[in-house]
Design a protein around this motif. Sequence first.
Motif, PDB file in Angstrom:
ATOM      1  N   ILE A 150      -8.557 -69.086 -94.347  1.00 36.73           N
ATOM      2  CA  ILE A 150      -8.817 -68.095 -93.310  1.00 36.73           C
ATOM      3  C   ILE A 150      -7.578 -67.231 -93.089  1.00 36.73           C
ATOM      4  O   ILE A 150      -7.645 -66.019 -93.089  1.00 36.73           O
ATOM      5  CB  ILE A 150      -9.232 -68.788 -91.994  1.00 36.73           C
ATOM      6  N   LYS A 151      -6.431 -67.876 -92.908  1.00 34.63           N
ATOM      7  CA  LYS A 151      -5.172 -67.160 -92.641  1.00 34.63           C
ATOM      8  C   LYS A 151      -4.721 -66.439 -93.897  1.00 34.63           C
ATOM      9  O   LYS A 151      -4.754 -66.985 -94.989  1.00 34.63           O
ATOM     10  CB  LYS A 151      -4.101 -68.163 -92.199  1.00 34.63           C
ATOM     11  N   MET A 207      -1.019 -68.741-102.871  1.00 37.98           N
ATOM     12  CA  MET A 207      -1.920 -68.205-103.867  1.00 37.98           C
ATOM     13  C   MET A 207      -2.245 -66.771-103.522  1.00 37.98           C
ATOM     14  O   MET A 207      -2.050 -66.322-102.391  1.00 37.98           O
ATOM     15  CB  MET A 207      -3.176 -69.062-103.971  1.00 37.98           C
ATOM     16  N   GLY A 208      -2.696 -66.050-104.519  1.00 38.47           N
ATOM     17  CA  GLY A 208      -3.078 -64.660-104.363  1.00 38.47           C
ATOM     18  C   GLY A 208      -3.394 -64.088-105.719  1.00 38.47           C
ATOM     19  O   GLY A 208      -3.131 -64.705-106.747  1.00 38.47           O
ATOM     20  N   LYS A 209      -3.968 -62.908-105.721  1.00 36.41           N
ATOM     21  CA  LYS A 209      -4.312 -62.258-106.972  1.00 36.41           C
ATOM     22  C   LYS A 209      -3.039 -61.960-107.773  1.00 36.41           C
ATOM     23  O   LYS A 209      -1.941 -61.954-107.224  1.00 36.41           O
ATOM     24  CB  LYS A 209      -5.072 -60.964-106.682  1.00 36.41           C
ATOM     25  N   SER A 210      -3.219 -61.690-109.057  1.00 36.65           N
ATOM     26  CA  SER A 210      -2.064 -61.398-109.906  1.00 36.65           C
ATOM     27  C   SER A 210      -1.308 -60.195-109.369  1.00 36.65           C
ATOM     28  O   SER A 210      -1.897 -59.266-108.834  1.00 36.65           O
ATOM     29  CB  SER A 210      -2.514 -61.154-111.357  1.00 36.65           C
ATOM     30  N   ILE A 229      -1.605 -71.051 -98.391  1.00 36.70           N
ATOM     31  CA  ILE A 229      -0.886 -69.826 -98.016  1.00 36.70           C
ATOM     32  C   ILE A 229      -1.423 -68.762 -98.963  1.00 36.70           C
ATOM     33  O   ILE A 229      -1.164 -68.801-100.168  1.00 36.70           O
ATOM     34  CB  ILE A 229       0.638 -69.992 -98.163  1.00 36.70           C
ATOM     35  N   TYR A 230      -2.199 -67.833 -98.398  1.00 35.79           N
ATOM     36  CA  TYR A 230      -2.846 -66.806 -99.210  1.00 35.79           C
ATOM     37  C   TYR A 230      -2.186 -65.451 -98.978  1.00 35.79           C
ATOM     38  O   TYR A 230      -2.057 -64.996 -97.855  1.00 35.79           O
ATOM     39  CB  TYR A 230      -4.348 -66.723 -98.880  1.00 35.79           C
ATOM     40  N   ILE A 231      -1.773 -64.794-100.070  1.00 37.01           N
ATOM     41  CA  ILE A 231      -1.047 -63.527-100.014  1.00 37.01           C
ATOM     42  C   ILE A 231      -1.962 -62.406-100.510  1.00 37.01           C
ATOM     43  O   ILE A 231      -2.600 -62.532-101.559  1.00 37.01           O
ATOM     44  CB  ILE A 231       0.219 -63.602-100.887  1.00 37.01           C
ATOM     45  N   GLU A 232      -1.988 -61.307 -99.737  1.00 40.97           N
ATOM     46  CA  GLU A 232      -2.818 -60.151-100.093  1.00 40.97           C
ATOM     47  C   GLU A 232      -1.967 -58.900-100.293  1.00 40.97           C
ATOM     48  O   GLU A 232      -0.972 -58.711 -99.594  1.00 40.97           O
ATOM     49  CB  GLU A 232      -3.823 -59.847 -98.972  1.00 40.97           C
TER      50      GLU A 232
END
Length: 189
Positions: free
Chosen positions: A165-166, A1-4, A115-118
């Motif tokens: 967190i990660k 997941m992450g912002k558009s 799984i967070y994407i920035e």
Amino acid sequence: MGKSSSGKDTIYRMLLESSELKLNSIVPYTTRPIRFGEKEGKEYHFVDDNDLKTLEDEGKVVEKRVYHTCHGDWTYFTVDDGQIDFSQNDYIVIGTVESFSKIQSYFGKEKVVPIYIEVDDGIRLQRALTREMSQKEPKYAEMCRRFLADAEDFSEEKLKEAGIIKRFKNEALEDTIENISSFIKNQEI
């Protein structure tokens, strides 16, 4: 997941293609119109509100989100439709913090890992504009609404509340893929 426009779709495809990870996709559902280049059953199952109601009445909707767009309400949702079998496969799906929390609650923390994407907001905005300009009928107002809504949907408070967190910074795609692949391999689900 992450912002558009954080690169989720590209990263998702590359992880799915990895023969080493052997991940399967979960095809979500939506009531929004199909975009140019999308295929039914690949990115989403494109349904109408009546189909959604039927799936809800059958108790198959795991989670759903409604977005009040410039073009009407669009619903995105995950369905327990037989495509998910954790005893046989590992999966990857794209979603929001809210969808992650509900899917994790439904299937269990031991089976669902975030799984967070920035990506820097300026880079995301450039990517979003380039993508929208390539559409047959660009929807710039909706692009802007999504960009602004991400600030709330992916707020630090919501990330913390969901136990995320990660984070994986998508500055160099190949490095991001390598870092996420390593993370997935080290999970004991």
